[in-house]
Motif scaffolding. Structure first.
Motif, mmCIF file in Angstrom:
data_model
loop_
_atom_site.group_PDB
_atom_site.id
_atom_site.type_symbol
_atom_site.label_atom_id
_atom_site.label_comp_id
_atom_site.label_asym_id
_atom_site.label_seq_id
_atom_site.Cartn_x
_atom_site.Cartn_y
_atom_site.Cartn_z
ATOM 1 N N ASP A 183 -87.419 73.044 29.918
ATOM 2 C CA ASP A 183 -87.292 71.690 30.462
ATOM 3 C C ASP A 183 -88.404 71.421 31.474
ATOM 4 O OD1 ASP A 183 -85.774 69.164 30.834
ATOM 5 O OD2 ASP A 183 -85.429 69.963 32.835
ATOM 6 N N ARG A 187 -91.856 69.021 30.921
ATOM 7 C CA ARG A 187 -92.023 67.930 31.878
ATOM 8 C C ARG A 187 -93.359 68.035 32.617
ATOM 9 N NH1 ARG A 187 -87.395 68.413 34.315
ATOM 10 N NH2 ARG A 187 -88.071 69.568 36.143
ATOM 11 N N GLU A 188 -93.751 69.251 32.970
ATOM 12 C CA GLU A 188 -94.946 69.435 33.795
ATOM 13 C C GLU A 188 -96.210 69.729 32.984
ATOM 14 O OE1 GLU A 188 -94.867 68.855 36.975
ATOM 15 O OE2 GLU A 188 -92.701 68.562 37.001
ATOM 16 N N ALA A 216 -88.718 67.491 21.793
ATOM 17 C CA ALA A 216 -89.693 66.718 22.574
ATOM 18 C C ALA A 216 -90.822 66.172 21.699
ATOM 19 C CB ALA A 216 -90.276 67.585 23.695
ATOM 20 N N SER A 427 -97.199 66.255 36.909
ATOM 21 C CA SER A 427 -96.224 66.265 38.000
ATOM 22 C C SER A 427 -96.711 65.522 39.245
ATOM 23 C CB SER A 427 -95.900 67.716 38.380
ATOM 24 O OG SER A 427 -97.077 68.405 38.779
ATOM 25 N N HIS A 457 -90.534 60.638 36.488
ATOM 26 C CA HIS A 457 -91.789 61.070 35.884
ATOM 27 C C HIS A 457 -92.659 59.851 35.586
ATOM 28 C CE1 HIS A 457 -90.457 59.800 31.856
ATOM 29 N NE2 HIS A 457 -89.303 60.361 32.131
#
Length: 592
Positions: A183, A187-188, A216, A427, A457
């Protein structure tokens, strides 16, 4: 020796004793955590509303009343260590209250994506801990075998192969770690997976990481490669396929290979073998082939005692199965031996395991070995001489502010260009953009963080900013374009139409052109339609050109006629410059 010197020396000795005791008793913290997990204390407090007194906790987990004082001592260790928190009572007749911390929230089973209970349970299992009691004899033993095998007669993986419940514990641990870590990775560091059509998760277990990647990136074909006994028990997954195989013998071809917590289980020689198989499986760098590794880089991350200790603790811990955590130069050596030409390290988790995501490409021929770090530098490997260093970020790029008084689309698009040019991490983008908000936009973002519960985000920030400050929607964007009136000049209408069209995703180029032409005034529209423009820019060009032509025609028709001038001989000079003779008069000659 003076009294002061004697006193200081005594204090130094006593402090040294405390340090030794602190190190010798370090296992108590681990055992207290293990006990709390097995008693389900994190879950119990969570299900009780997040706070419990010692008496409530003892009753709920079924302890005999005589154990209540011992429970308080157990919880005191865990609260002093920061694993739990305690709210002390201000009066003697009331008990203190235990509450969860961000650390213990990771042990609550309800939190699927952030539940690390299975992997912590495996790390604290007696089969893993007991080999360390014979570490001294293992060092003196001339035979090369793992701590685990010396203690149990089997390697860690052989025990998993023979013991179904133990194998299930390992798989559960890997899945819980994948759910938590993937996760954050997506995201990053999601940009690493862009442009990949096929990916194989090598030694991917039950597909926790591959499943997260497939969800994703739905267009990506994700496959897990693992040993037969692992694949046999793998759950059915609509997004992921499974292949039985041995990564030391063959890895199926794919655009990219993904290996999470794989290389730290093997020595350098075996890692080079795996990497060579990886190199055979991916296309050349020019075709987008890459290997993506999630593993620890010892020495990276914040220079703090907790981070450094955790890294070296885990390195010694993984030695029970002959594993190793590597520093960057050690990673570089095995990459070079395997024949890869470049690599890049992205530091992700500075305070935990300082896990890093490394990705590198299969090169062509021999090149100098040049590390690439997204945070430090970028370099292109060259065939001869030293690498040409290029700065990771441009020296000066202005970051404009935004106050919410106009359509934010241009500002947001300019920010995207800034992020690409400056290689800004995913990020950091929302924070950087929000820092440059002013006025009403700044107030809106303050309220947004409260509503979202945290900093959103970048894609979420962009979407909400357009909804808040973009042009209002009265139905679909397509209908909005169709209703836009032509009220003044072609240029003014074109500007308003294009500004609205930028918000209309999903509208084809031909639809944009047709909607624009259809709204023009009739005397321009018919001429533009005859030319059949197939996109908006061409339609606007024709409309502006025809507008200029019409303006010139009108100017010529509106040109005033000059009065006639009488010349000698009865001729008149008219506005066109020609002389006319009156009837019955002789012709005029110039100079007469």
């Amino acid at each position: 020796m003076s009294p002061t010197q004697t006193k200081n020396s005594s204090q130094d000795l006593l402090q040294a004793q405390v340090d030794l005791w602190h190190h010798a008793l370090g296992f108590v913290k681990s055992m207290a955590l293990k006990c709390a997990m097995e008693l389900q204390i994190p879950n119990t407090i969570q299900h009780h509303g997040g706070a419990m007194t010692p008496s409530e906790l003892a009753a709920k987990i079924g302890l005999h009343p005589s154990k209540l004082p011992r429970l308080r001592r157990l919880m005191r260790v865990l609260t002093v260590s920061g694993i739990f928190a305690v709210h002390e009572s201000t009066t003697a007749d009331k008990e203190s209250v235990y509450v969860l911390t961000p650390t213990t929230c990771l042990l609550v089973s309800d939190e699927v994506k952030s539940n690390l209970f299975p992997i912590l349970s495996l790390m604290l299992d007696s089969t893993v801990l007991s080999p360390f009691f014979g570490m001294n004899s293992w060092f003196l033993d001339e035979h090369s075998t793992s701590l685990f095998k010396k203690a149990h007669g089997l390697t860690f993986w052989e025990m998993a192969d023979k013991n179904d419940s133990y194998n299930q514990s390992i798989n559960n641990a890997m899945v819980s770690d994948s759910n938590f870590l993937m996760d954050i990775i997506l995201r990053e560091c999601g940009d690493v997976f862009l442009g990949i059509n096929s990916l194989i998760d090598v030694a991917g277990g039950h597909g926790g990481a591959a499943s997260a990647i497939a969800k994703a990136f739905p267009q990506m074909k994700c496959t897990v490669l693992d040993l037969p006994h692992v694949v046999e028990e793998a759950p059915t997954d609509d997004h992921v396929s499974f292949i039985s195989g041995d990564m030391f013998k063959y890895i199926p071809p794919a655009d990219a290979l993904f290996l999470k917590w794989v290389f730290h289980d093997w020595g350098d020689e075996d890692c080079v073998k795996i990497l060579k198989k990886c190199k055979e499986a991916i296309p050349p760098r020019e075709a987008g082939g890459k290997v993506i590794i999630v593993d620890m880089v010892v020495g990276s991350g914040p220079n703090e005692i907790v981070t450094r200790e955790t890294q070296v603790f885990f390195d010694l811990f993984i030695m029970f199965l002959e594993g190793i955590e590597r520093e960057e130069f050690e990673w570089k050596n095995i990459f070079m031996q395997a024949g890869f030409s470049e690599y890049k390290i992205i530091s992700m988790l500075g305070d935990m395991f300082t896990a890093s995501l490394l990705h590198f490409a299969r090169g062509r021929g021999h090149t100098n070995w040049v590390p690439q770090s997204s945070l430090l530098r970028t370099s292109e490997p060259v065939g001869h001489g030293a690498p040409t260093q290029t700065p990771p970020r441009f020296a000066k790029l202005d970051f404009a502010t935004y106050d919410g008084t106009e359509d934010p689309l241009n500002w947001l698009n300019q920010r995207e260009q800034f992020f690409r040019g400056q290689r800004t991490l995913v990020s950091e983008r929302t924070w950087l953009a929000s820092y440059h908000l002013r006025g009403a936009a700044q107030t809106w973002y303050y309220a947004l963080e409260q509503d979202e519960g945290s900093m959103p985000h970048w894609e979420r920030f962009r979407e909400l900013c357009l909804l808040r400050f973009g042009p209002p929607i009265r139905g679909s964007r397509l209908a909005e374009l169709g209703r836009l009136p032509f009220t003044s000049t072609v240029q003014a209408f074109a500007d308003r139409f294009q500004a609205l069209a930028c918000h209309a995703s999903g509208v084809t180029a031909q639809q944009r052109a047709d909607l624009f032409v259809g709204a023009l005034s009739d005397h321009i529209r018919m001429d533009v339609e005859l030319r059949g423009p197939q996109d908006l820019q061409t339609a606007m060009h024709y409309a502006r050109a025809l507008r200029v032509v019409l303006q010139l025609r009108r100017a010529l028709h509106a040109r005033p006629r000059l009065p006639a001038t009488l010349l000698p001989g009865g001729c008149r000079l008219h506005s066109g410059g020609r002389r006319r003779r009156r009837p019955g008069r002789p012709r005029c000659r110039e100079g007469v």
